[in-house]
Design an enzyme around this catalytic site. Structure first.
Site, PDB file in Angstrom:
ATOM      1  N   GLU A  35       0.823  -1.210   0.000  1.00 32.76           N
ATOM      2  CA  GLU A  35       0.000   0.000   0.000  1.00 32.76           C
ATOM      3  C   GLU A  35       0.862   1.266   0.000  1.00 32.76           C
ATOM      4  O   GLU A  35       0.545   2.237  -0.694  1.00 32.76           O
ATOM      5  CB  GLU A  35      -0.929   0.004   1.224  1.00 32.76           C
ATOM      6  N   CYS A 190     -12.048   1.694 -14.960  1.00 31.40           N
ATOM      7  CA  CYS A 190     -12.467   3.082 -14.732  1.00 31.40           C
ATOM      8  C   CYS A 190     -11.228   3.966 -14.627  1.00 31.40           C
ATOM      9  O   CYS A 190     -10.994   4.644 -13.625  1.00 31.40           O
ATOM     10  CB  CYS A 190     -13.311   3.172 -13.460  1.00 31.40           C
ATOM     11  N   CYS A 197     -15.969   1.802 -20.278  1.00 30.67           N
ATOM     12  CA  CYS A 197     -17.289   1.691 -19.652  1.00 30.67           C
ATOM     13  C   CYS A 197     -18.056   0.443 -20.102  1.00 30.67           C
ATOM     14  O   CYS A 197     -18.855  -0.103 -19.337  1.00 30.67           O
ATOM     15  CB  CYS A 197     -18.109   2.951 -19.935  1.00 30.67           C
TER      16      CYS A 197
END
Length: 348
Positions: A35, A190, A197
């Site tokens: 992370e 996205c 899409c």
């Protein structure tokens, strides 16, 4: 389970990323490290760095026991070196306060250097399956488009709205998979420019897709001109091929890393070099520009071969003549490492 999470998890089962190195095993240390590395850095870049890091420092205790040069050398090239220092400092605090483990409480995690709410949530959700939302850059983009939230996501009021949406969509079951799924959706479908899409499991309910707003949501940060600075980097190399390096100060860009001596410009370079060594040859190498988040740095590298160390310029913890074989063990800024790796052969 809510509809958003249900559809996203069905998509994840077929299209999600399940073979990332920090997922096997998916323990708290590996999730935390990934992370931090993934902040402002893409997965494809992080994978190699992550694998080298955990090979050298496989546990939190190993990280806490390592010296700063080792940590920064492993981080060298990832940029944003403050992340590495916070990682190192947090590991030491975990030894002192939490029995050598990352805590399993949100507030305790957020009290550690470099761990904000989203990173803490990712650790708890992915390593322990606890229901905590995340809101990294990819998730902000997904939720801003899905809910039609206008306004720059970095603004407090907009971010607060997005946190509400992040929390309402996070399921109580399969939380680890959901957390990976929404990050994957933002990273692979996205995306910022030209989102796919037609491949998105949320397209039927997405406000931005319905209203043709995918090109303008999320709202971009108000722009400002990035200033440019210029510097000459001095490559003082002796007959043995050693290069003079200096450790940068505790503040400012590249703080604490080993770098090259500098002069304001190429005209001032010979005088600055003469204060550090006896120099004979001078060779201007190709100039380049390095872009930081807040300014551009125009670099003029100047090579001084056959430099002879001056007795009054002492080596120590902040200055050293370094052989090529020793460079890998030092934390070097990426452009400096590239310069040193590509130096021409020493002239006779």
């Amino acid at each position: 389970m809510n509809r958003f999470a249900d559809e996203l998890l069905r998509w994840f089962d077929h299209h999600g990323r399940k073979d990332l190195p920090w997922q096997h095993p998916r323990d708290a240390y590996r999730v935390w490290l990934s992370e931090i590395m993934l902040q402002q850095t893409q997965v494809v870049t992080v994978i190699g760095y992550f694998q080298r890091f955990v090979e050298r420092l496989p546990t939190l205790r190993d990280l806490a026991a390592a010296d700063e040069d080792t940590v920064l050398a492993l981080w060298s090239g990832l940029g944003y070196y403050r992340r590495a220092r916070f990682l190192h400092a947090a590991a030491k605090l975990c030894i002192e306060r939490h029995g050598g483990e990352l805590p399993r409480e949100l507030d305790a995690l957020m009290a550690l250097p470099g761990i904000g709410r989203s990173t803490a949530g990712a650790i708890l959700a992915q390593a322990h399956g606890l229901r905590f939302p995340i809101l990294d850059g990819n998730v902000k983009r997904v939720l801003a488009r899905y809910h039609g939230v206008a306004g720059f996501p970095g603004e407090s009021a907009i971010e607060k709205r997005l946190w509400v949406h992040a929390d309402e969509h996070t399921p109580a079951v399969r939380t680890a998979d959901y957390t990976q799924a929404i990050m994957d959706l933002g990273a692979t479908v996205c995306v910022r420019s030209k989102p796919a899409c037609l491949l998105c499991p949320q397209a039927a309910s997405c406000v931005a897709h319905r209203d043709g707003l995918t090109a303008v949501l999320p709202t971009v940060k108000p722009g400002k001109k990035i200033p440019t600075r210029a510097v000459a980097m001095l490559l003082l190399r002796d007959r043995q091929g050693r290069v003079l390096l200096e450790r940068r100060g505790p503040t400012g860009v590249w703080s604490g890393l080993w770098s090259l001596p500098e002069a304001p410009d190429a005209d001032a370079a010979p005088t600055a070099a003469a204060r550090l060594a006896r120099v004979r040859s001078i060779d201007a190498l190709p100039a380049f520009t390095h872009v930081f988040s807040h300014y551009r740095l125009d670099v003029s590298p100047i090579l001084f071969d056959h430099a002879a160390p001056l007795a009054r310029v002492a080596e120590g913890t902040e200055r050293r003549w370094c052989a090529p074989a020793d460079l890998a063990a030092l934390g070097l800024p990426a452009p400096v490492r590239s310069l040193l790796d590509n130096l021409p052969e020493i002239t006779p």
